[in-house]
Design an enzyme around this catalytic site. Structure first.
Site, PDB file in Angstrom:
ATOM      1  N   HIS A 208       1.012  27.122  63.153  1.00  0.00           N
ATOM      2  CA  HIS A 208       1.072  28.031  62.013  1.00  0.00           C
ATOM      3  C   HIS A 208       1.577  27.268  60.788  1.00  0.00           C
ATOM      4  O   HIS A 208       2.755  27.298  60.447  1.00  0.00           O
ATOM      5  CB  HIS A 208       1.951  29.233  62.352  1.00  0.00           C
TER       6      HIS A 208
ATOM      7  N   GLY B 229       7.844  36.647  68.538  1.00  0.00           N
ATOM      8  CA  GLY B 229       6.402  36.455  68.619  1.00  0.00           C
ATOM      9  C   GLY B 229       5.706  37.769  68.297  1.00  0.00           C
ATOM     10  O   GLY B 229       4.981  37.859  67.312  1.00  0.00           O
ATOM     11  N   PRO B 230       5.944  38.804  69.109  1.00  0.00           N
ATOM     12  CA  PRO B 230       5.376  40.111  68.753  1.00  0.00           C
ATOM     13  C   PRO B 230       6.131  40.632  67.528  1.00  0.00           C
ATOM     14  O   PRO B 230       7.354  40.782  67.576  1.00  0.00           O
ATOM     15  CB  PRO B 230       5.661  40.962  69.994  1.00  0.00           C
TER      16      PRO B 230
ATOM     17  N   HIS C 114      -2.621  30.480  56.918  1.00  0.00           N
ATOM     18  CA  HIS C 114      -1.786  30.987  58.024  1.00  0.00           C
ATOM     19  C   HIS C 114      -1.803  30.064  59.254  1.00  0.00           C
ATOM     20  O   HIS C 114      -0.782  29.593  59.699  1.00  0.00           O
ATOM     21  CB  HIS C 114      -2.253  32.400  58.405  1.00  0.00           C
TER      22      HIS C 114
ATOM     23  N   GLU D  37      12.572  55.215  69.867  1.00  0.00           N
ATOM     24  CA  GLU D  37      12.573  54.650  71.219  1.00  0.00           C
ATOM     25  C   GLU D  37      12.364  53.144  71.187  1.00  0.00           C
ATOM     26  O   GLU D  37      13.083  52.392  71.838  1.00  0.00           O
ATOM     27  CB  GLU D  37      11.480  55.306  72.082  1.00  0.00           C
TER      28      GLU D  37
ATOM     29  N   ASP E 265       6.255  71.504  79.641  1.00  0.00           N
ATOM     30  CA  ASP E 265       6.094  70.702  78.424  1.00  0.00           C
ATOM     31  C   ASP E 265       4.753  69.963  78.385  1.00  0.00           C
ATOM     32  O   ASP E 265       4.413  69.330  77.388  1.00  0.00           O
ATOM     33  CB  ASP E 265       7.269  69.743  78.231  1.00  0.00           C
TER      34      ASP E 265
END
Lengths: 652, 652
Positions: free
Chosen positions: B23, B110-111, B252, B399, B457
């Protein structure tokens, strides 16, 4: 206070009491909002629940379902029997709203934040279609309204999709916020102290704050409709208003008993009479919702007739698209002009260029900023973000948002939608993929960079645990092609899905094109790729493992062992074939060896079909940053290791 | 331009050229930021890579790894050999930074988006410990710095966690933004047009904008350190500065060739000499990073000695906690005072109350606004959000943010962390659970409402596809107890994990307490619950299905068929037992029947251990909104259906 709104509340509290459980807090707080929306703005018609130009309504805070069911009941769209059956088997008033092709619910909701994402998707679809059908654009000119709770606003997917909506200036999108200051565990302010006005301004939305008086809400919406941006209307409400826990977080799921009912009667000065309401109440809603909607619908039908005479082809196309009739891409995609021995993602790229040349415009597609890598681009400079006439959306780095928006596009209707990212990042999208599958939307995804061979980018980018995650979901089908012919079969599935979620999984690294694939056989989803009568052993796999199995086959031949290679591009559908087909395919002297770079035990199902041994070799661990080809081999995906397994575990 | 910064760039471009891919864009743009941080602010020491009071640094935009490796190299923390080995097998310079207990990387990234979440977690841990160890607080007084790219800022998890950080006034958290206007597919502005200053103000952060001149960056950070809120510093940089694609999104992942090197040399007026740099360059970094850090470390050691003499117990506790030595909860949890025949989530609640009474304060826990439902609360009014002395965090409806923050807390060290929500919403957290497992953090989760019996539910809230998702991930172990004794065993695992992710899965509905569970046997993770010598058939299951299997067993007895019930609270660890133990346990006349309300084919692995038949009955479809008990039965989880399956498929 408005007696019509209070009747809605009364119906809600009774239904929740009858069900024995429910979300009392929002059934009280949100009614002024749904009341105003449906009696003054939202156009729906009894003549056609899925009228293509109806206004869309998404109850993103799905637990507030009774605030929606109550207005639909009084307006004649849901029967009293259904209301009394709240949350019971087969009822049309489940705990959270559920979309079906026949009801008045535009969207299933429940997992927070995604409703707004789906609303953004609907507004995107509307704006694209308005452009595509410019000459008859009044036929697709509706608004999209979303009702959100405080919980929605805290979910990442909500920020992602509202941010994109701001960038896209989706002025026909209006979000109303049931701002009641409470969440389940505490006051909103205990966990969340954002300045919503600044937040909305920072993402290019207009912001209006109002009371919960229907007249104030009406004025706010009128103002919003004049805006050139999407609008967020914060409506200050009171959770569980009129109950013993009014204004407290305990009102959220408050159990309703007789005591609550008498408090309710006192607070609203209203008599609760076992689901009975004056006829005048019904008349009020029917004239303002049903009759008003029908008038609008009748007007639309007239407009449609006029448009038909002027632009018969355009109108036909519009109507067909809303019947899920689209261009058949099988005839556009031409295998003969493909560069061979490429990565399967490169076939994606080549097929996309063929579609681009064909000027296909009935499919929205886009990527979470990886179109250049997933090869799912027509021409990235001509994108939807800059001009709504182009079908290519730059979603930005918003994977969850993208999948949620895709659900909204498909719920809207009139379009196909395909989106893409790396397979690893499907993790971000799991919940949206799940709810899309639940709604039986024809949702399609292209996920590339499908295994250890991603290599140097390391374990965060190397998927092995994503295929089992995806295949575990009902109605989600994963396709993993081994070459350009199987890729064409995958495209055929991705573009023709009716009510399934279809996921194509592609490699970054080149694969061989020299396997004798028969295009028509692919549609068995698992087939004899290398023929062998009376084989000693069966070799099964998918995608990049077919090349590997071919080298294994040759090695076995050198040892006078006859093998058959069965390519299984869609493992789940393969098992849907009849037993005899599968058993015959898998019949051999010694047993079956299967292989895939995934931790999916679904392959063990093969054991159900064979008398003799089956051994599966999969991937159950993270990789590392190194050369991808070598990593693949080190994880055991090499000829020698496989030959050993076969010798020691099957041929013994 | 600063020659030291340019030497970092030179090292980066050479390493990327040698690796053949990388990169390049951020390796050029981000160096002024990492340079300033490490030479002026970040305290790390060669004497102890995981010095507990080191400043934490998270490279959220993990693809910019060379901008970090280069400063670590010149400062003497990473060898040239490792730099030359960028992205190769076993190297300490993988494609994206990877945490280990022995290196100078504080966080795997990374993510996108999750790095900031982990940074928020580190800052939370620091602030809690500073309070807990008030008398010796200077020993845990460090800062947390996060470097984000444009991609991070578009990810939902970034918004979620920054919003919470603003609410919590985490003033020792400083985020620097490599603001280079480009992303992979396009200009940032093509997909994202937020006003970052307004955004930061809306979430209670301070905002500073600066150039990429190290002096400007230094002044901005100095200013930030005076703030009472977390600070966001937008540093305007140029992607791929000095390359042929400078300022373009094509920079990039630009491939580096000889031509790029000569452009580079010209632009920076610097000679690229095959990884060789003047000694003066090294000296500059070593004095400013390594030596400065070591001084700080030595000072800290002195302070520690002084503190030891004054507060020996406190210091011992602090040091122990950072060695992952915590209170043993097995002795606190008392089975004898438990109310029986409850939902397993109610045992969670009762055990939490026992822990609360014991004043345990070495564990942070919290919920994404469902603590009242998951029962994971001490006393919700006394929460961390209102006073940093309390260990209970109100995460809000975030969450993904919660699990990402939990990773950060554990990376920081000195604390355990457990968080909770409904099992269905594990979907939102998959990627954070995955990266936590990859880093071998002792991450623990409590997920309740674990199957169809959630009922009313509806299908969005009824999990069946989450267990396979979780169990597919290396190093993630799912525990599903059937009663209060197995729940104690699960707690023992949740609180004592060293390098595994442990997930407890609990019911909403009551289960029977009358099974003859032997606490010690639970630790085999699968054991003979109902003994039977020479059984005709084996019945296996987990959690709520044990009650069901018990009724099946009785019915079979009425037909003179002898069965053994094997309870398997942790399926994955069960298979880690030795083959003989498993084979003996599963040996029977006819075969094995296994059952679980999940679509997990891992149960098919049982087939590996038995000669005769194994049939598994699982859950492969969405439920509906209705009575949960009835739904469970309708999905086939009822005695009659099971008896039929057993008769027709095993006992034939």
């Amino acid at each position: 206070m408005n007696k019509y709104v209070n009747s809605m509340r009364s119906l809600g509290i009774q239904a929740i009491m009858k069900a024995g459980q429910g979300h009392t807090g929002m059934a009280m707080s949100a009614c002024p909002i749904t009341y105003t929306l449906f009696t003054k703005f939202i156009n729906i018609s009894k003549k056609n629940p899925k009228w293509l130009n109806r206004d869309r309504f998404v109850l993103s805070a799905g637990h507030g379902s009774m605030s929606l069911y109550s207005v639909l009941h009084f307006s004649g769209f849901i029967s009293l029997k259904e209301i009394k059956n709240h949350k019971q088997k087969g009822s049309k008033t489940p705990g959270h709203p559920e979309y079906s092709s026949k009801n008045y619910i535009d969207c299933s909701t429940g997992p927070l934040g995604q409703g707004i994402g789906m609303g953004v998707g609907m507004a995107i679809a509307q704006s694209y279609l308005e452009n595509k059908f410019k000459k008859i654009k009044s036929l697709v000119s509706h608004y999209t309204y979303v009702l959100v709770g405080d919980g929605d606003l805290q979910e990442g997917v909500c920020y992602e999709t509202m941010s994109l909506a701001g960038k896209l200036n989706l002025n026909k999108l209006i979000v109303l916020h049931d701002s009641n200051d409470c969440q389940l565990d505490a006051k909103v302010n205990d966990a969340f102290n954002e300045n919503l006005e600044l937040r909305m301004k920072s993402i290019n939305w207009d912001y209006i704050k109002t009371s919960n008086d229907p007249i104030d809400i009406e004025n706010a919406i009128k103002l919003a409709k004049k805006n050139k941006k999407p609008t967020f209307i914060e409506v200050k409400t009171i959770i569980g208003e009129g109950t013993s826990e009014q204004g407290s977080n305990k009102a959220h799921g408050l159990k309703v008993d007789k005591n609550e009912i008498s408090l309710f009667e006192k607070y609203y000065d209203i008599k609760v009479r076992n689901f009975k309401f004056d006829k005048s109440i019904y008349n009020h809603f029917i004239s303002r919702v049903q009759n008003r909607g029908t008038k609008k619908y009748n007007k639309w039908i007239k407009d449609l007739e006029i448009a038909k005479s002027k632009y018969p082809k355009l109108v036909k196309e519009l109507l067909n698209n809303f019947k899920n009739k689209f261009i058949n891409i099988d005839k556009i995609i031409n295998l003969d002009i493909i560069n061979k021995n490429q990565a399967t993602r490169d076939y994606v790229g080549q097929y996309f260029q063929q579609l681009y040349k064909s000027k296909i415009n009935d499919t929205l597609f886009g990527s979470a900023d990886l179109a250049s890598a997933t090869k799912t681009t027509f021409n990235i400079k001509n994108n939807f973000n800059s001009n709504k006439k182009y079908p290519e959306i730059l979603y930005g780095i918003r994977e969850f948002g993208m999948s949620s928006i895709q659900n909204g596009i498909l719920l809207h209707g009139g379009l196909r939608s395909i989106s893409s990212t790396f397979l690893s990042f499907a993790d971000y999208m799991k919940s949206a993929i799940r709810i899309g599958a639940m709604m039986e939307l024809p949702s399609s995804y292209i996920f590339t960079h499908d295994s250890y061979q991603v290599g140097g980018d390391g374990p965060t980018h190397q998927p092995y645990d994503q295929l089992p995650m995806l295949r575990s979901i009902q109605n989600v089908y994963v396709y993993r092609p081994c070459n350009e012919i199987e890729t064409k079969y995958v495209f055929s599935n991705l573009f023709s899905s009716k009510n399934e979620t279809s996921i194509g999984v592609f490699t970054r690294q080149p694969l061989n094109s020299n396997h004798p694939t028969d295009y028509n056989k692919c549609f068995m989803h698992g087939y004899e790729l290398y023929k062998q009568s009376n084989p000693d052993i069966i070799l099964c796999g998918s995608g990049s493992e077919i090349d590997l199995l071919f080298s294994v086959k040759k090695e076995l031949e050198n040892n006078n062992i006859k093998s058959r290679i069965v390519s299984i591009p869609c493992l789940q559908k393969f098992f849907n074939n009849d037993n005899k087909y599968i058993s015959n395919l898998l019949k051999s002297k010694y047993g079956v060896f299967s292989i895939e770079t995934s931790s999916d035990y679904l392959w063990y199902k093969i054991k159900d079909y064979i008398d003799n041994k089956h051994v599966h070799f999969g991937a159950y661990s993270f990789g590392e940053s190194m050369d991808g080809k070598k990593l693949y081999e080190e994880k055991g995906f090499n000829k020698e290791n496989i030959i050993n397994i076969i010798k020691n575990q099957i041929l013994k």
